[in-house]
Design an enzyme around this catalytic site. Structure first.
Site, mmCIF file in Angstrom:
data_model
loop_
_atom_site.group_PDB
_atom_site.id
_atom_site.type_symbol
_atom_site.label_atom_id
_atom_site.label_comp_id
_atom_site.label_asym_id
_atom_site.label_seq_id
_atom_site.Cartn_x
_atom_site.Cartn_y
_atom_site.Cartn_z
ATOM 1 N N HIS A 173 -22.803 19.777 -13.554
ATOM 2 C CA HIS A 173 -22.338 18.404 -13.352
ATOM 3 C C HIS A 173 -23.370 17.678 -12.467
ATOM 4 O O HIS A 173 -24.036 18.318 -11.661
ATOM 5 C CB HIS A 173 -20.987 18.498 -12.636
ATOM 6 C CG HIS A 173 -20.258 17.207 -12.435
ATOM 7 N ND1 HIS A 173 -20.567 16.328 -11.421
ATOM 8 C CD2 HIS A 173 -19.210 16.657 -13.085
ATOM 9 C CE1 HIS A 173 -19.735 15.299 -11.470
ATOM 10 N NE2 HIS A 173 -18.895 15.474 -12.466
ATOM 11 N N ASP A 203 -20.361 26.010 -7.735
ATOM 12 C CA ASP A 203 -19.535 24.821 -7.915
ATOM 13 C C ASP A 203 -18.278 25.270 -8.636
ATOM 14 O O ASP A 203 -18.294 25.498 -9.846
ATOM 15 C CB ASP A 203 -20.302 23.765 -8.722
ATOM 16 C CG ASP A 203 -19.435 22.558 -9.055
ATOM 17 O OD1 ASP A 203 -18.251 22.531 -8.639
ATOM 18 O OD2 ASP A 203 -19.942 21.635 -9.732
ATOM 19 N N GLN A 240 -14.142 23.298 -11.431
ATOM 20 C CA GLN A 240 -13.350 23.465 -12.661
ATOM 21 C C GLN A 240 -12.814 24.884 -12.788
ATOM 22 O O GLN A 240 -12.224 25.242 -13.809
ATOM 23 C CB GLN A 240 -14.215 23.137 -13.896
ATOM 24 C CG GLN A 240 -14.725 21.715 -13.950
ATOM 25 C CD GLN A 240 -13.665 20.711 -14.378
ATOM 26 O OE1 GLN A 240 -12.551 21.071 -14.758
ATOM 27 N NE2 GLN A 240 -13.998 19.436 -14.310
ATOM 28 N N LYS A 293 -8.413 17.977 -8.653
ATOM 29 C CA LYS A 293 -8.337 18.635 -9.964
ATOM 30 C C LYS A 293 -7.345 19.794 -9.951
ATOM 31 O O LYS A 293 -7.171 20.475 -10.955
ATOM 32 C CB LYS A 293 -9.719 19.146 -10.380
ATOM 33 C CG LYS A 293 -10.743 18.044 -10.627
ATOM 34 C CD LYS A 293 -12.027 18.644 -11.173
ATOM 35 C CE LYS A 293 -13.238 17.753 -10.971
ATOM 36 N NZ LYS A 293 -13.249 16.552 -11.804
ATOM 37 N N CYS A 346 -20.642 13.224 -16.818
ATOM 38 C CA CYS A 346 -21.557 13.468 -15.688
ATOM 39 C C CYS A 346 -22.373 14.727 -15.904
ATOM 40 O O CYS A 346 -22.596 15.496 -14.963
ATOM 41 C CB CYS A 346 -20.803 13.545 -14.365
ATOM 42 S SG CYS A 346 -19.921 12.059 -13.963
HETATM 43 C C1 LIG Z 1 -18.070 20.894 -12.619
HETATM 44 C C2 LIG Z 1 -17.821 19.765 -11.676
HETATM 45 N N1 LIG Z 1 -18.478 19.725 -10.507
HETATM 46 C C3 LIG Z 1 -18.278 18.738 -9.621
HETATM 47 C C4 LIG Z 1 -17.404 17.714 -9.871
HETATM 48 C C5 LIG Z 1 -17.260 16.635 -8.851
HETATM 49 O O1 LIG Z 1 -15.985 16.577 -8.336
HETATM 50 P P1 LIG Z 1 -15.639 15.421 -7.332
HETATM 51 O O2 LIG Z 1 -15.883 14.144 -8.077
HETATM 52 O O3 LIG Z 1 -14.210 15.614 -7.009
HETATM 53 O O4 LIG Z 1 -16.546 15.554 -6.179
HETATM 54 C C6 LIG Z 1 -16.694 17.703 -11.071
HETATM 55 C C7 LIG Z 1 -15.739 16.619 -11.364
HETATM 56 O O5 LIG Z 1 -15.848 15.809 -12.214
HETATM 57 C C8 LIG Z 1 -16.921 18.753 -11.997
HETATM 58 O O6 LIG Z 1 -16.288 18.764 -13.167
#
Ligand SMILES: Cc1ncc(COP(=O)(O)O)c(C=O)c1O
Lengths: 429, 169
Positions: free
Chosen positions: A137, A213, A216, A239, A386
């Site tokens: 992401h 990370d 998810q 999430k 993203c």
């Molecule tokens: C794999 C992954 N990493 C990071 C994020 C970022 O999360 P946040 O926007 O809550 O910081 C997301 C969320 O869209 C994600 O799907």
């Protein structure tokens, strides 16, 4: 402030989820859109919240609202206890050896930025390599690119194949010179679940530090940061049934201890004089300013809710439902519908895959697809999620993404399929 | 309730199926500007050939959803042959139509859109008025136009350069 235990006792029967009972506990899932019951299939973007989470936040404001670590009066002590017990609950949920290794942040994005700024700017210099995967992401890409621009750090990528699965055939060569491996535990586009432990072992073998990370992953699968042998793990509350505006970074104690503060301000100091400051110990060192206390309390209620159902039962339910979705979509649409990412195994089982389904339906643009689906009350995300580098490999600008969670059932998948059929009619040229 | 037919008017679908002025022009003499919709990944290229202050040719490249593609296609027919000033005037009118400040997001869904042909000077482009009821799609509809704006700016810079009498930038 443990609040959820009473709510969910009837929602799980012998390890399987009673999804109807669960759905009934989510106020937003009771509403209609465009005259139809809502079918929420965008939990990958953010999850809905159960009543117990909303109640916990309301009760916090109504009964114990006070700033934490600052007052010696009753409600301030209650507020402080609420925050620290949430930290402990989150630590247990992540399998953290100690709650003090859990730093509250705004979201996973901030957690990763914290590592990039504080650990990265202390430990990385020109020529050092940060190894990412093509599944990442933007939250786990851009902070490293910023560091690359500022420090001359090299950003390197573990490739994916055309179907979006990690290609580890050149891993040894890719690891040469690597100081940090930053990898997602679950793709938010393809549902792929990279082998985190194997990657961590390989990275540690060359002396690299490992950031996972887990945005998810944590909402859907049992998490054990020590089983991963990770060094840092980023999570985000919204999430996983919690409110927006709250996330966390788990870090190995000795790494956190050696890191300078990220943001400076109140709470994060031991002492301040006109000549300078002494930072506080971890985790407070990284929690400058007043924290989102109500959100922390709400997240705690969310963790209680998930724990009461059992994260294993949730994972099993999602695996079954993902299998049902893959089979249903294949049966009804055949070659008209492609799903990026791990497909059904030949024997019809689903392995090694999250409930994130990135769809390509004929040549209907994902944006148009999601617009027609919306008329059916079906919420899916259209766009690049993203993850533009990954989209480029997949050869698309956008996909329509349906993501499943504990409150979804077969009727939601059927509604998706019906809506897709309607979209096919609408855009049949 | 705003329905799909408010968004996907027949003329919009027609431009989506049969986009006008698709292609590229040689740069230079033409100018090219590229626009991205960071939300959905749509991308568009607008090629402009300007002679004597008027758009003698316009081509559209890139890919995107029905709204961004049809809006760009309709834009290309609306500005072809126009002077740069006239083109900018259409651009301004279009963007005005696409601004939501006068429209409630909830509640006035049933208000009839004034999309009779000729209600403004926008002609066929009026069909895109319904997009305003779908705020997320406004960026799709304006993508080509914002890119046109850039391409016009480049043309003006280019002609200044060619005139050679401007101060060196
Ligand atoms: C794999 C992954 N990493 C990071 C994020 C970022 O999360 P946040 O926007 O809550 O910081 C997301 C969320 O869209 C994600 O799907």
């Amino acid at each position: 402030m443990s609040t959820a235990a009473t709510v969910t006792s009837e929602a799980t029967t012998s390890g399987t989820l009673d999804v109807a009972a669960i759905k009934a506990e989510f106020p937003l899932l009771q509403r209609e859109v465009h005259g139809r019951p809502i079918v929420y299939l965008d939990s990958g973007a953010t999850s809905q919240k159960p009543q117990s989470v909303l109640d916990a936040m309301d009760r916090y404001y109504a009964e114990i609202n006070a700033n934490v670590h600052r007052g010696a009066y009753h409600i301030a002590e209650r507020a402080t206890t609420a925050v620290e017990s949430a930290r402990a609950a989150l630590g247990r949920f992540l399998g953290a050896p100690s709650a003090e290794e859990v730093v509250f942040t705004k979201n996973a994005t901030e957690s990763i930025n914290l590592v990039a700024h504080s650990w990265g700017r202390t430990n990385l210099t020109e020529g050092d390599v940060v190894l990412l995967t093509m599944l990442e992401h933007h939250a786990n890409i851009v902070p490293w690119q910023q560091l690359a621009a500022e420090r001359g750090v090299e950003v390197r990528w573990i490739p994916v194949d055309a179907n979006g699965r990690l290609d580890l055939s050149d891993l040894d060569a890719l690891l040469d010179g690597v100081r940090l491996l930053a990898v997602t535990a679950a793709s938010n586009v393809t549902g792929d679940l990279p082998p985190v432990r194997r990657l961590a072992d390989a990275a540690h073998a060359v002396g690299a530090t490992v950031l996972v990370d887990a945005s998810q992953w944590v909402p859907h699968q049992p998490t054990d940061v020590t089983a991963w042998d990770a060094d840092f793990v980023a999570v985000t509350g919204h999430k996983m049934l919690g409110p927006t505006g709250i996330g966390a970074l788990w870090g190995r104690r000795e790494l956190l201890d050696a890191m300078p503060p990220f943001l400076g301000g109140g709470s994060m100091i031991q002492n301040v004089t006109v000549d300078g400051f002494t930072p506080a110990d971890v985790p407070t060192r990284f929690e400058a300013g007043t924290q989102p206390i109500a959100e922390i309390v709400g997240w705690h209620a969310a963790i209680d809710y998930l724990s009461a159902l059992g994260i294993d039962a949730i994972a099993a339910h999602e695996r079954d439902l993902t299998g049902y979705a893959l089979r249903t979509l294949a049966d009804r649409f055949g070659d008209d519908l492609a799903i990026h990412g791990p497909a059904l195994a030949a024997d019809g089982t689903v392995e090694d895959r999250g409930g994130t389904l990135s769809l390509a339906y004929r040549d209907v643009h994902p944006h148009d697809l999601s617009q027609v689906l919306d008329q059916h009350g079906v919420c899916v995300r259209a766009g690049h999620h993203c993850a533009k580098p990954l989209m480029k490999v997949l050869g698309v600008n956008a996909t329509a993404r349906a993501s499943l969670y504990l409150y979804n059932d077969e009727s939601d998948v059927d509604a998706l399929a019906d809506a897709l059929a309607d979209a096919g009619d609408f855009f049949a040229f | 309730m705003a329905g799909l037919e408010d968004l996907y008017r027949e003329i919009i679908l027609d431009h989506y199926r049969n986009p006008r002025n698709r292609g590229e022009l040689e740069v230079p003499p033409a100018t090219m500007a590229e626009g991205f919709n960071p939300l959905c990944g749509d991308e568009i290229q607008v090629y402009l050939q300007v002679d004597d202050g008027a758009i003698s040719d316009v081509r559209i490249g890139g890919q995107g959803c029905s709204i961004s593609q049809s809006s760009a296609s309709m834009m290309s027919t609306a500005v072809a042959g126009k002077s740069l000033d006239e083109a900018r005037d259409v651009l301004r009118q279009f963007k005005e139509m696409m601004s939501i400040h006068e429209h409630g997001l909830e509640g006035d869904d049933d208000a009839p859109a004034d999309d009779r042909p000729g209600a403004s000077g926008l002609g066929d482009l009026e069909a895109l008025r319904g997009v305003v009821k779908f705020p997320v799609r406004i960026k799709c509809a304006t993508l080509g136009w914002n890119t046109l704006d850039q391409a016009i700016g480049q043309s003006l810079d280019q002609s200044l350069d060619q005139a050679g009498d401007g101060p060196a930038a």
